[in-house]
Design a protein around this motif. Structure first.
Motif, PDB file in Angstrom:
ATOM      1  N   ALA A  65      35.236  47.726  39.649  1.00  0.00           N
ATOM      2  CA  ALA A  65      35.462  46.328  39.277  1.00  0.00           C
ATOM      3  C   ALA A  65      36.878  45.873  39.617  1.00  0.00           C
ATOM      4  O   ALA A  65      37.753  46.671  39.907  1.00  0.00           O
ATOM      5  CB  ALA A  65      35.205  46.178  37.788  1.00  0.00           C
ATOM      6  N   ASN A  66      37.075  44.560  39.553  1.00  0.00           N
ATOM      7  CA  ASN A  66      38.378  43.966  39.804  1.00  0.00           C
ATOM      8  C   ASN A  66      39.415  44.462  38.793  1.00  0.00           C
ATOM      9  O   ASN A  66      39.072  44.764  37.655  1.00  0.00           O
ATOM     10  CB  ASN A  66      38.300  42.441  39.693  1.00  0.00           C
ATOM     11  CG  ASN A  66      37.408  41.830  40.740  1.00  0.00           C
ATOM     12  OD1 ASN A  66      37.050  42.462  41.723  1.00  0.00           O
ATOM     13  ND2 ASN A  66      37.043  40.589  40.532  1.00  0.00           N
ATOM     14  N   GLU A  67      40.671  44.521  39.219  1.00  0.00           N
ATOM     15  CA  GLU A  67      41.776  44.847  38.321  1.00  0.00           C
ATOM     16  C   GLU A  67      42.141  43.561  37.600  1.00  0.00           C
ATOM     17  O   GLU A  67      42.314  42.510  38.213  1.00  0.00           O
ATOM     18  CB  GLU A  67      42.972  45.380  39.121  1.00  0.00           C
ATOM     19  CG  GLU A  67      44.114  45.839  38.265  1.00  0.00           C
ATOM     20  CD  GLU A  67      43.792  47.052  37.392  1.00  0.00           C
ATOM     21  OE1 GLU A  67      44.413  47.172  36.330  1.00  0.00           O
ATOM     22  OE2 GLU A  67      42.936  47.868  37.770  1.00  0.00           O
ATOM     23  N   THR A  68      42.234  43.610  36.281  1.00  0.00           N
ATOM     24  CA  THR A  68      42.469  42.416  35.476  1.00  0.00           C
ATOM     25  C   THR A  68      43.807  42.516  34.762  1.00  0.00           C
ATOM     26  O   THR A  68      44.129  43.549  34.177  1.00  0.00           O
ATOM     27  CB  THR A  68      41.344  42.251  34.429  1.00  0.00           C
ATOM     28  OG1 THR A  68      40.094  42.225  35.119  1.00  0.00           O
ATOM     29  CG2 THR A  68      41.504  40.979  33.642  1.00  0.00           C
TER      30      THR A  68
ATOM     31  N   GLN B 213      46.167  40.377  31.915  1.00  0.00           N
ATOM     32  CA  GLN B 213      46.180  39.316  30.918  1.00  0.00           C
ATOM     33  C   GLN B 213      47.561  38.681  30.883  1.00  0.00           C
ATOM     34  O   GLN B 213      48.568  39.389  30.870  1.00  0.00           O
ATOM     35  CB  GLN B 213      45.843  39.876  29.538  1.00  0.00           C
ATOM     36  CG  GLN B 213      44.389  40.304  29.366  1.00  0.00           C
ATOM     37  CD  GLN B 213      43.423  39.148  29.475  1.00  0.00           C
ATOM     38  OE1 GLN B 213      42.722  39.039  30.468  1.00  0.00           O
ATOM     39  NE2 GLN B 213      43.380  38.296  28.473  1.00  0.00           N
TER      40      GLN B 213
ATOM     41  N   THR C 155      43.595  34.970  32.421  1.00  0.00           N
ATOM     42  CA  THR C 155      43.337  36.219  33.130  1.00  0.00           C
ATOM     43  C   THR C 155      43.613  36.068  34.625  1.00  0.00           C
ATOM     44  O   THR C 155      43.297  35.041  35.212  1.00  0.00           O
ATOM     45  CB  THR C 155      41.863  36.629  32.938  1.00  0.00           C
ATOM     46  OG1 THR C 155      41.596  36.732  31.550  1.00  0.00           O
ATOM     47  CG2 THR C 155      41.546  37.939  33.608  1.00  0.00           C
TER      48      THR C 155
ATOM     49  N   GLU D 220      42.680  38.167  38.071  1.00  0.00           N
ATOM     50  CA  GLU D 220      41.887  39.263  38.621  1.00  0.00           C
ATOM     51  C   GLU D 220      42.277  39.504  40.076  1.00  0.00           C
ATOM     52  O   GLU D 220      42.415  38.561  40.848  1.00  0.00           O
ATOM     53  CB  GLU D 220      40.395  38.948  38.559  1.00  0.00           C
ATOM     54  CG  GLU D 220      39.845  38.937  37.164  1.00  0.00           C
ATOM     55  CD  GLU D 220      38.342  38.730  37.138  1.00  0.00           C
ATOM     56  OE1 GLU D 220      37.791  38.736  36.037  1.00  0.00           O
ATOM     57  OE2 GLU D 220      37.717  38.561  38.203  1.00  0.00           O
TER      58      GLU D 220
ATOM     59  N   ALA E  12      40.868  41.513  43.284  1.00  0.00           N
ATOM     60  CA  ALA E  12      39.697  42.211  43.815  1.00  0.00           C
ATOM     61  C   ALA E  12      40.128  43.439  44.617  1.00  0.00           C
ATOM     62  O   ALA E  12      41.179  43.431  45.256  1.00  0.00           O
ATOM     63  CB  ALA E  12      38.891  41.267  44.706  1.00  0.00           C
TER      64      ALA E  12
ATOM     65  N   THR F 283      51.187  43.180  43.965  1.00  0.00           N
ATOM     66  CA  THR F 283      50.214  42.993  42.892  1.00  0.00           C
ATOM     67  C   THR F 283      50.765  43.242  41.489  1.00  0.00           C
ATOM     68  O   THR F 283      50.166  42.807  40.517  1.00  0.00           O
ATOM     69  CB  THR F 283      49.001  43.933  43.080  1.00  0.00           C
ATOM     70  OG1 THR F 283      49.431  45.293  42.906  1.00  0.00           O
ATOM     71  CG2 THR F 283      48.332  43.730  44.425  1.00  0.00           C
TER      72      THR F 283
END
Length: 135
Positions: free
Chosen positions: A5-8, A10, A15, A17, A19, A102
Motif C-alpha cells: 500500500a501507499n506510504e501515508t 499524517q 493525510t 500519501e 504511492a 519524500t
C-alpha cells in the motif's frame, strides 16, 4: 519483495500519501545518474520497451513499504567499471534521493547487477555485423 500500500504521512491539515510508483521513479532516476550505470533492468518488460525505444524509470526498481522502507534496484553497468563501487554509489544515491524528496526513511537499498553492457550493445547504438566489410 512485493509492492504494498501507499506510504501515508499524517499532518495537521490531513493525510499525504506517496504511492510506491513515485518511490520507484525517484529511485530509478537516481540510479541511472550514477557514473557507470547503463540503466535499470526489469526483465522482459524492459526488453520490450527497449525495442520500442520507450524508457520507464520505474522498471527494475521494487519497493516494499513496511516497518522500514526497502528498495531493490536491478542495474546494468557499463563494461570496465568496478561493479562493487558502482553498486555502493547506487545505494547511496537512491537512499539520499528518496529520503530527501519524500521525507521517508530508507532502511535498505539492495542492488543487483544483472547485466554488463559493452560499447556495441549501448542503447541507441546501431547493431554492427562483424562479418560486413567496408567497401
Amino acid at each position: 519483495m512485493a509492492e504494498e500500500a501507499n506510504e501515508t504521512l499524517q499532518t495537521d491539515m490531513g493525510t499525504v500519501e506517496i504511492a510506491p510508483e513515485v518511490i520507484q521513479i525517484i529511485g530509478g532516476l537516481a540510479a541511472v545518474q550514477v557514473d557507470g550505470v547503463a540503466g535499470t533492468s526489469g526483465g522482459v518488460v524492459d526488453d520490450i520497451n527497449q525495442i520500442l525505444r520507450r524508457k520507464n524509470p520505474k522498471h527494475g526498481i521494487k519497493v516494499e513499504l513496511g516497518e522500514e522502507l526497502e528498495i531493490a534496484v536491478s542495474i546494468a553497468v557499463h563494461f570496465g567499471y568496478h561493479l562493487p563501487d558502482v553498486a555502493v554509489e547506487v545505494q547511496r544515491q537512491v537512499k539520499e534521493a528518496i529520503e530527501s524528496m519524500t521525507g521517508l526513511v530508507v532502511g535498505k537499498v539492495l542492488v543487483r547487477v544483472v547485466e554488463v553492457k559493452i560499447a556495441g550493445e549501448m542503447e541507441g547504438s546501431p547493431k554492427t555485423d562483424h562479418h560486413q566489410r567496408v567497401k
